[in-house]
Design an enzyme around this catalytic site. Structure first.
Site, PDB file in Angstrom:
ATOM      1  N   GLU A 113      17.858  22.695  17.019  1.00  0.00           N
ATOM      2  CA  GLU A 113      18.028  23.340  15.718  1.00  0.00           C
ATOM      3  C   GLU A 113      16.680  23.937  15.331  1.00  0.00           C
ATOM      4  O   GLU A 113      15.917  23.360  14.573  1.00  0.00           O
ATOM      5  CB  GLU A 113      18.515  22.329  14.675  1.00  0.00           C
ATOM      6  CG  GLU A 113      18.858  22.943  13.317  1.00  0.00           C
ATOM      7  CD  GLU A 113      17.808  22.681  12.246  1.00  0.00           C
ATOM      8  OE1 GLU A 113      18.000  23.142  11.110  1.00  0.00           O
ATOM      9  OE2 GLU A 113      16.787  22.010  12.543  1.00  0.00           O
ATOM     10  N   ASP A 156      16.859  17.941  15.065  1.00  0.00           N
ATOM     11  CA  ASP A 156      16.428  18.583  13.833  1.00  0.00           C
ATOM     12  C   ASP A 156      14.999  19.106  13.978  1.00  0.00           C
ATOM     13  O   ASP A 156      14.087  18.358  14.353  1.00  0.00           O
ATOM     14  CB  ASP A 156      16.512  17.569  12.690  1.00  0.00           C
ATOM     15  CG  ASP A 156      16.283  18.197  11.338  1.00  0.00           C
ATOM     16  OD1 ASP A 156      17.146  18.978  10.900  1.00  0.00           O
ATOM     17  OD2 ASP A 156      15.239  17.905  10.712  1.00  0.00           O
TER      18      ASP A 156
END
Length: 736
Positions: free
Chosen positions: A482, A453
């Site tokens: 990401e 993330d």
């Protein structure tokens, strides 16, 4: 890993056998994760012994600046990342190009080869081909690596006396010029090649070349001399054993070969807490789903042909500043909070949310996924809720505001009061050690894929170190970045080791945007960044889908599944979920990030069959499993996008042509002009095509007509035959 420049020696002979197969062993190369950062020294109060941080690999050295150019110049070598500081990307079985410019003074012929060195030090020679147009000195070889691990390659330029002789012979012999001298020169080159063949253990080739040299005599008719010297068997033998003079190698450049799934995979994302969640009327609150209640979703993902099931964070969730439905600051007593607000009194990144189950439940979940042929990807979100144990045990890991409070995450105007970012410049050694410990903990429970993330909000040198540490011992582990951010950051994360990367696909809707972006990811950045085309995410409700039309969802699924060898779907896509929190925004209404969202996946009109069909097509066609060999095809209509992909396999070439409407509302009709030559097919070829979505058969040439309606907005066409001759290498056309 040190790279030593090779010094040219005009008298040097090749030190490896001449055949195109594997040859001599070299000293195995050191690990190529160049530039991996050493864990920094502590800058705050020590919290763990220094020995807790695994030793980082020594920083690799790029080929030394100022290495003298070889006797035969070899320049503009690719794929080379940052001068060789980081390894270029490859995967097992992937065919990728090595290119260089090779030339010399004067008019004598040059040639070039790629020398691959495997992780165990075995060398393989692959000869390069001169690319048209002549005079630009562009050379290329298509290479394939067959083993996971650190490889190197170098390009060797060399003077080619055989091709020099062929050029002179073809010019002089037909007109009877210098026949005796030409014969003597040919004998000399053929005899030298025969000696090389004999040394390589190829007595048959040696005898052929010796006999040919003997037959080159001035009393033979000139036209017969050419037939003797340029027969197919002689050309083949000379391609293998011909002398390579003035051998001029480049430095060795690193390539890391990942396992196949790093390149080719289909991802399915869902929240275990929603799967099987029920509302308790008596208690007036939701009861969370569990790992055990999620087995059904694993089975559904496998039935749709997905390879990887990705779970958002599964750790305990903090209560301080917990978010309520639709990101409000007023949660109810039963609201679960955002899974990305990691950490509570029940534990942090090394713990499981008790509502989901325990370690045995998680292990059972992973085991069931494995039985179904799936891998479990886990979210790695390096941040903490205010209730995370780190906040009290390691306050030095966070940033303090002037008022003494810990800074929470912000991306103005968005505020994430329930999340504290980590400050990697405060006690970096302790932070590095803790993250590596956490990753290895989950690896020990069967997790070999991590979706990271927001990696662009953490230091790049930290990722270089962490990814190198994991790759050093577990090269099969895959990390997906990401990072929806600036291009240079996205590319650099790929350079330092991320095996896959999120992309801008969700924002590329117009034809010119798609064409430009497909060219970028398949040609310009393929050696540094493997794209993962997610059609939607919990954070991104694409504007293209907010009409809720099945045709819009079909268009985006077809594009994602065929443009990139890796694509992903967040659950709810197949149910056409599309309502935005506000017009013009990309947040979902009633976002699953903040509440339970159980779904009826058997609801009428869902696209589960389409997703399964697309994944079946991808598995059947090698052309859709590779990234680089793409040809944009011309369609005059601005709302029809067409491209083709080609893959060469042991059973023949596989071609897939995709023609897709970009308008989900109305029928679009146009001609499609196929560049058959660019596909490696005869320009006058008649192709027999099968639509892998419908099973319909078509016969196309270079110019064709299509009509694409909202009910059937795309063709995914595989070439079954060319001019009546079968070309099938796979395929599962519907109805066949």
């Amino acid at each position: 890993m040190a790279y030593v420049g090779h010094v040219s020696d005009p008298s040097a002979q090749p030190t490896t056998p001449r055949g195109p197969g594997r040859t001599a062993r070299r000293q195995p190369a050191a690990h190529p994760d160049a530039g991996a950062a050493q864990p920094p020294a502590r800058q705050a109060t020590p919290t763990a012994p220094a020995a807790s941080v695994a030793a980082a690999p020594a920083a690799a050295q790029a080929p030394a600046l100022g290495v003298p150019i070889g006797r035969i110049p070899v320049v503009a070598v690719s794929p080379v990342v940052e001068g060789g500081r980081y390894p270029a990307k490859a995967s097992v079985g992937e065919r990728f190009p090595v290119r260089a410019k090779v030339f010399r003074e004067g008019h004598d012929a040059v040639n070039a080869s790629v020398i691959l060195t495997s992780p165990d030090g075995v060398e393989t020679r692959v000869d390069m081909t001169a690319l048209p147009p002549a005079g630009l000195d562009n050379w290329e070889a298509s290479v394939v690596l067959d083993e996971v691990g650190p490889w190197t390659f170098r390009v060797e330029g060399w003077s080619d006396p055989w091709q020099t002789w062929v050029h002179h012979a073809e010019a002089k012999l037909p007109v009877g010029m210098d026949v005796e001298l030409v014969c003597l020169e040919g004998q000399q080159v053929l005899t030298a090649a025969a000696a090389i063949a004999e040394a390589a253990g190829r007595p048959g080739d040696a005898a052929l070349l010796t006999g040919t040299a003997t037959a080159l005599t001035p009393d033979t008719a000139p036209e017969d001399l050419l037939d003797i010297a340029l027969s197919r068997s002689v050309r083949r033998a000379m391609a293998t054993h011909g002398p390579r003079e003035l051998l001029s190698p480049t430095p060795d450049y690193p390539v890391f070969c990942d396992r196949r799934r790093a390149l080719f995979s289909a991802w399915y994302e869902f929240f275990p807490r929603s799967q099987g969640a029920v509302y308790d009327e008596e208690r007036e609150r939701w009861v969370s789903g569990t790992f055990d209640s999620s087995h059904e979703r694993l089975e559904a993902a496998a039935a749709m042909g997905f390879d990887i099931v990705y779970l958002p964070p599964i750790h305990p969730i903090g209560t301080a500043f917990r978010k309520g439905p639709n990101n409000t600051l007023t949660p109810g007593p039963g609201d679960p909070g955002s899974p990305w607000a990691i950490g509570s009194a029940e534990g942090g990144h090394d713990a499981i949310h008790p509502d989901l189950g325990g370690w045995d439940d998680f292990d059972r979940f992973v085991a069931r996924a494995t039985e179904l042929g799936l891998e479990v990807a886990l979210d790695l979100a390096l941040q903490a809720s205010p209730d995370h144990p780190w906040v009290t045990e390691h306050p030095e890991w966070f940033s303090l505001r002037p008022d003494g409070t810990i800074a929470y995450a912000e991306n103005p105007p968005k505020k994430y009061q329930d999340i504290y970012p980590i400050n990697f410049d405060r006690d970096p050694e302790g932070i590095y050690a803790e993250v590596l410990r956490i990753v290895r903990l989950w690896m020990s429970h069967g997790v070999r894929v991590f979706r990271v993330d927001n990696p662009h909000t953490k230091p790049v040198n930290f990722w270089a170190w962490l990814l190198a540490e994991v790759r050093r011992t577990d090269p099969d582990v895959i990390f997906l970045a990401e990072a929806f951010t600036k291009p240079e950051m996205m590319r650099t994360l790929g350079k330092v080791g991320y095996q896959q990367s999120y992309t801008y696909f969700t924002w590329r809707n117009e034809k010119w945007e798609l064409a430009e972006y497909l060219t970028e990811v398949s040609q310009e950045t393929a050696h540094i960044m493997r794209p993962n085309f997610f059609v939607n995410t919990p954070d991104i409700n694409p504007t293209f889908l907010q009409s809720g039309l099945a045709s819009a969802f079909t268009i985006r699924a077809v594009l994602a599944a065929t443009m990139s060898p890796t694509w992903g779907v967040y659950s709810g896509f197949e149910l056409l979920e599309h309502e935005p929190l506000r017009q013009g925004g990309e947040e979902y209404l009633d976002s699953e990030k903040y509440q339970y969202r159980p779904r009826d996946f058997d609801a009428p009109g869902n696209l589960g069959l389409l997703l399964g069909r697309l994944n079946a097509i991808r598995r059947a066609h090698p052309a859709l499993q590779q990234l680089r060999d793409v040809t944009l095809q011309h369609v005059p209509d601005a709302e029809i996008f067409a491209f083709s992909k080609t893959a060469t396999t042991s059973s023949g070439d596989d071609h897939v042509v995709v023609v897709c409407s970009l308008n989900p509302y109305v029928t679009r009709e146009s001609e499609v002009y196929l560049d058959l030559a660019a596909m490696g097919l005869p320009e006058d070829a008649v192709l027999e095509l099968v639509d892998e979505l419908t099973g319909a058969t078509y016969h196309w040439g270079a110019r064709n007509f299509v009509s694409l309606s909202p009910a059937a907005p795309a063709h995914v066409l595989s070439v079954r035959a060319v001019n009546g001759q079968s070309l099938v290498t796979g395929g599962t056309g519907a109805g066949r």
